[in-house]
Design a protein around this motif. Structure first.
Motif, PDB file in Angstrom:
ATOM      1  N   PRO A  48      42.604  22.676  12.609  1.00 49.53           N
ATOM      2  CA  PRO A  48      42.533  24.108  12.935  1.00 49.53           C
ATOM      3  C   PRO A  48      43.606  24.538  13.931  1.00 49.53           C
ATOM      4  CG  PRO A  48      40.394  23.057  13.240  1.00 49.53           C
ATOM      5  CD  PRO A  48      41.349  21.982  12.916  1.00 49.53           C
ATOM      6  N   VAL A  49      43.913  23.670  14.911  1.00 53.63           N
ATOM      7  CA  VAL A  49      44.963  24.017  15.871  1.00 53.63           C
ATOM      8  C   VAL A  49      46.298  24.151  15.142  1.00 53.63           C
ATOM      9  CG1 VAL A  49      46.272  23.213  17.872  1.00 53.63           C
ATOM     10  CG2 VAL A  49      43.803  22.964  17.837  1.00 53.63           C
ATOM     11  N   LEU A  50      46.571  23.187  14.273  1.00 52.57           N
ATOM     12  CA  LEU A  50      47.829  23.213  13.529  1.00 52.57           C
ATOM     13  C   LEU A  50      47.950  24.483  12.680  1.00 52.57           C
ATOM     14  CD1 LEU A  50      49.618  20.368  11.779  1.00 52.57           C
ATOM     15  CD2 LEU A  50      49.082  22.338  10.423  1.00 52.57           C
ATOM     16  N   TYR A  51      46.933  24.772  11.881  1.00 57.36           N
ATOM     17  CA  TYR A  51      47.022  25.922  10.977  1.00 57.36           C
ATOM     18  C   TYR A  51      47.143  27.233  11.747  1.00 57.36           C
ATOM     19  CZ  TYR A  51      46.060  23.067   6.899  1.00 57.36           C
ATOM     20  OH  TYR A  51      46.150  22.136   5.905  1.00 57.36           O
ATOM     21  N   ASN A  52      46.407  27.340  12.852  1.00 52.65           N
ATOM     22  CA  ASN A  52      46.471  28.595  13.599  1.00 52.65           C
ATOM     23  C   ASN A  52      47.778  28.730  14.369  1.00 52.65           C
ATOM     24  OD1 ASN A  52      43.877  30.285  13.415  1.00 52.65           O
ATOM     25  ND2 ASN A  52      43.161  28.181  13.482  1.00 52.65           N
ATOM     26  N   THR A  53      48.308  27.606  14.880  1.00 52.53           N
ATOM     27  CA  THR A  53      49.619  27.655  15.521  1.00 52.53           C
ATOM     28  C   THR A  53      50.655  28.139  14.509  1.00 52.53           C
ATOM     29  OG1 THR A  53      48.979  25.749  16.845  1.00 52.53           O
ATOM     30  CG2 THR A  53      51.300  26.308  16.832  1.00 52.53           C
ATOM     31  N   LEU A  54      50.542  27.604  13.308  1.00 46.41           N
ATOM     32  CA  LEU A  54      51.444  27.968  12.225  1.00 46.41           C
ATOM     33  C   LEU A  54      51.394  29.475  11.967  1.00 46.41           C
ATOM     34  CD1 LEU A  54      53.166  26.223  10.400  1.00 46.41           C
ATOM     35  CD2 LEU A  54      51.306  26.194   8.758  1.00 46.41           C
ATOM     36  N   THR A  55      50.171  30.005  11.823  1.00 43.95           N
ATOM     37  CA  THR A  55      50.021  31.446  11.608  1.00 43.95           C
ATOM     38  C   THR A  55      50.644  32.211  12.767  1.00 43.95           C
ATOM     39  OG1 THR A  55      47.895  30.885  10.652  1.00 43.95           O
ATOM     40  CG2 THR A  55      48.346  33.219  10.972  1.00 43.95           C
ATOM     41  N   GLY A  56      50.372  31.750  13.980  1.00 43.95           N
ATOM     42  CA  GLY A  56      50.909  32.420  15.156  1.00 43.95           C
ATOM     43  C   GLY A  56      52.426  32.442  15.153  1.00 43.95           C
ATOM     44  N   VAL A  57      53.024  31.298  14.854  1.00 44.07           N
ATOM     45  CA  VAL A  57      54.484  31.204  14.854  1.00 44.07           C
ATOM     46  C   VAL A  57      55.073  32.084  13.750  1.00 44.07           C
ATOM     47  CG1 VAL A  57      56.408  29.634  14.439  1.00 44.07           C
ATOM     48  CG2 VAL A  57      54.527  28.930  15.894  1.00 44.07           C
ATOM     49  N   GLN A  58      54.397  32.098  12.599  1.00 42.55           N
ATOM     50  CA  GLN A  58      54.947  32.862  11.478  1.00 42.55           C
ATOM     51  C   GLN A  58      54.827  34.370  11.669  1.00 42.55           C
ATOM     52  OE1 GLN A  58      52.794  30.933   8.388  1.00 42.55           O
ATOM     53  NE2 GLN A  58      54.453  29.522   7.883  1.00 42.55           N
ATOM     54  N   THR A  59      53.898  34.797  12.541  1.00 37.05           N
ATOM     55  CA  THR A  59      53.734  36.237  12.708  1.00 37.05           C
ATOM     56  C   THR A  59      54.405  36.767  13.978  1.00 37.05           C
ATOM     57  OG1 THR A  59      51.582  35.772  13.677  1.00 37.05           O
ATOM     58  CG2 THR A  59      51.611  36.448  11.379  1.00 37.05           C
ATOM     59  N   VAL A  60      55.241  35.937  14.616  1.00 35.51           N
ATOM     60  CA  VAL A  60      55.996  36.427  15.774  1.00 35.51           C
ATOM     61  C   VAL A  60      56.914  37.555  15.302  1.00 35.51           C
ATOM     62  CG1 VAL A  60      57.752  35.845  17.475  1.00 35.51           C
ATOM     63  CG2 VAL A  60      55.969  34.209  16.937  1.00 35.51           C
ATOM     64  N   GLN A  61      56.976  38.641  16.085  1.00 42.33           N
ATOM     65  CA  GLN A  61      57.857  39.748  15.709  1.00 42.33           C
ATOM     66  C   GLN A  61      59.309  39.319  15.832  1.00 42.33           C
ATOM     67  OE1 GLN A  61      55.940  42.614  18.405  1.00 42.33           O
ATOM     68  NE2 GLN A  61      56.088  44.012  16.667  1.00 42.33           N
TER      69      GLN A  61
END
Lengths: 273, 264
Positions: free
Chosen positions: A148-161
């Motif tokens: 879960p940490v990995l997948y959410n970090t991924l989402t976070g990184v991908q949605t950086v403006q």
């Protein structure tokens, strides 16, 4: 929400909070009461259906003998070590995969595959490989937190403006500076979400791992109580599990969540807002 | 409960396919080579060929399918039963603020200990076997779903109720046009979460209290050092979960996201 409605709802809510808490206490009290009454009404042997009084006595007994504090400490140590390990690794791999298309292509599929093999399934193999005890438990539980940490970090990184990254680069920032000052901070709410989800699954995983692969801890207490027909101990273990989760939630997860939201000025949409 | 519950990222397809297969090949190769290079005993690491052979044997004599069937049947029963009770009860509880506030701490407590912690007690109550396993699954799914349903209703902004009521909506109108649609996304998230918890609970409960099923098969093999069955069981647990998730939840997610215009 505008400020006016916000103030209004705050004013309306302030007295409600204490009512809600009173109602909560009432709810817990009535469950305990119903439990005691049901013991009086349906007369079953104590090993089959222990009364609140038996459970309380077992709690006192276990505490006085020092068993309960020791088990709680064992579980807590195992939990913290594994959650910290899983968090660190999940974060590292999440950033790696989120920032590099190559690593994402290389590791994405195999990570999806291993994610599907839940930690519960690893425990038998780990028992054969490593045996019972600390290492098996920590590996299995860190494994739960990792995904879960990995997948959410991924989402976070991908949605950086992207504007922010561009702005930093225009000003001459290095890759490292962009990572530390833009990417990680903007991904932080997602990372915290992942941490929270992982911490929840990990706690259940810990209890199970202790049932199979440990000689101490809350999971072991619950399991051992059943094999020796000391059902009052089983229930003490279950209640301790709930209490420990409550403490983890209130003392660790919520403060961290609050701190990130306040610190970074981010409020996440909850449900139907 | 948060929305961003473990959704694997949308797969990027094609040019990456070959690159993505590489680690699988490396892992398989390392697995096959390990006994040649080091002196890991065969009982600790059975060769891929042996696992494959076991798979074929168990498939042919039908034992594998009967274990898988036992597990899936239990999961389906527990999932349907748990949700059928949890969602209506959850909605009913959440409709009344006082009732919801009274029960929330209790539900949150039971939700946090739901599942695996009940296995030993279930054994005392129902004995070792399918009954205990089913009890644990229903318990897990019920508390997980009811909690997310209640939270879902509570997260509906008060403004929406007032808007509906000031336009003269009846109580029933409020339920059908505000409460159910408003809580729906959270309920669907709950359906997915409860499946994830339920699946783990199923495998775990079968390991401790089961007399058949994939979980039972996997842990029982440890006693006899039949590591090939352990590894086979693990791979099967992974493949089954991937299949379930893709078949059930990816379509649901697509439909709700489109229908309600919500991206979590």
């Amino acid at each position: 929400m505008t400020n006016a409605t916000n103030d209004l709802s705050k004013m309306r809510r302030r007295p409600m909070i204490s009512t809600a808490q009173w109602r909560g206490v009432l709810g817990v009290a009535s469950v305990l009461f119903a439990w005691q009454v049901s013991v009086w009404v349906i007369d079953l042997p104590a090993y089959f259906y222990p009364a609140p009084r038996d459970v309380f006595a077992a709690f006192i007994d276990l505490t006085q003998k020092g068993i309960l504090p020791e088990y709680v400490a064992d579980s807590a140590v195992r939990y913290s070590v594994s959650v910290a390990t899983g968090l660190g690794l999940g974060l590292a791999f999440g950033l790696l995969i989120g920032l590099s298309r190559f690593w994402s292509r290389l590791l994405g599929p195999i990570i999806n595959f291993f994610y599907a093999i839940v930690e519960v399934a690893w425990i038998p193999l780990l028992v054969i490989w490593i045996g019972y005890g600390f290492n098996t438990i920590v590996i299995a539980i860190a494994y739960v937190v990792f995904f879960p940490v990995l997948y959410n970090t991924l989402t976070g990184v991908q949605t950086v403006q992207h504007v922010l990254i561009n702005a930093m680069q225009t000003l001459g920032a290095t890759r490292w500076q962009v990572l530390v000052t833009v990417i990680i901070p903007s991904a932080l709410p997602n990372i915290i979400t992942g941490f929270r989800v992982g911490a929840g699954f990990a706690f259940r995983g810990l209890i199970f791992a202790e049932m199979i692969a440990a000689g101490s801890g809350i999971g072991f207490l619950i399991f051992d109580g059943a094999t020796t027909r000391q059902t009052d101990r089983v229930v003490v273990g279950m209640i301790m599990m709930g209490v420990m989760w409550l403490l983890i939630d209130r003392l660790l997860l919520r403060p961290v969540e609050q701190a990130t939201i306040v610190r970074w000025g981010l409020v996440r949409n909850q449900g139907g807002n | 409960m948060n929305n961003a519950i473990q959704m694997p990222p949308k797969p990027r397809i094609n040019p990456a396919l070959v690159t993505g297969l590489l680690p699988f090949i490396v892992v398989l190769a390392a697995w096959a080579m390990a006994p040649l290079i080091s002196d890991i005993p065969a009982y600790k690491l059975p060769s891929p060929a042996k696992v494959w052979g076991t798979f074929q044997d168990m498939l042919l004599n039908g034992s594998l399918l009967s274990e898988v069937w036992a597990s899936l049947q239990r999961l389906a029963t527990g999932y349907i039963l748990g949700n059928l009770i949890a969602i209506p009860v959850g909605l009913a509880i959440a409709l009344n603020r006082a009732v919801a506030e009274t029960l929330t701490p209790v539900l949150s407590f039971f939700q946090s200990i739901a599942g695996i912690a009940w296995v030993p007690l279930a054994i005392i109550w129902f004995g070792v076997g399918g009954g205990s396993v089913l009890f644990v699954i229903v318990n897990t799914i019920f508390f997980s779903s009811i909690y997310s349903t209640v939270i879902g209703v509570q997260s509906i902004p008060l403004v929406l109720y007032r808007a509906a009521q000031s336009h003269g909506a009846s109580r029933w109108d409020v339920i059908t046009t505000v409460v159910v649609p408003g809580a729906l996304v959270q309920i669907l998230v709950g359906l997915r979460t409860s499946m994830a918890y339920g699946w783990r609970a199923l495998v775990a409960a079968e390991m401790i209290a089961g007399t058949n099923g994939i979980g039972y098969m996997t842990l029982e093999a440890v006693q006899w050092y039949q590591t090939e069955i352990v590894v086979l069981g693990m791979i099967l647990i992974g493949v089954l979960w991937l299949t379930l998730d893709r078949l059930l939840f990816v379509p649901i997610e697509r439909v709700t996201v489109r229908r309600w215009g919500l991206v979590s």
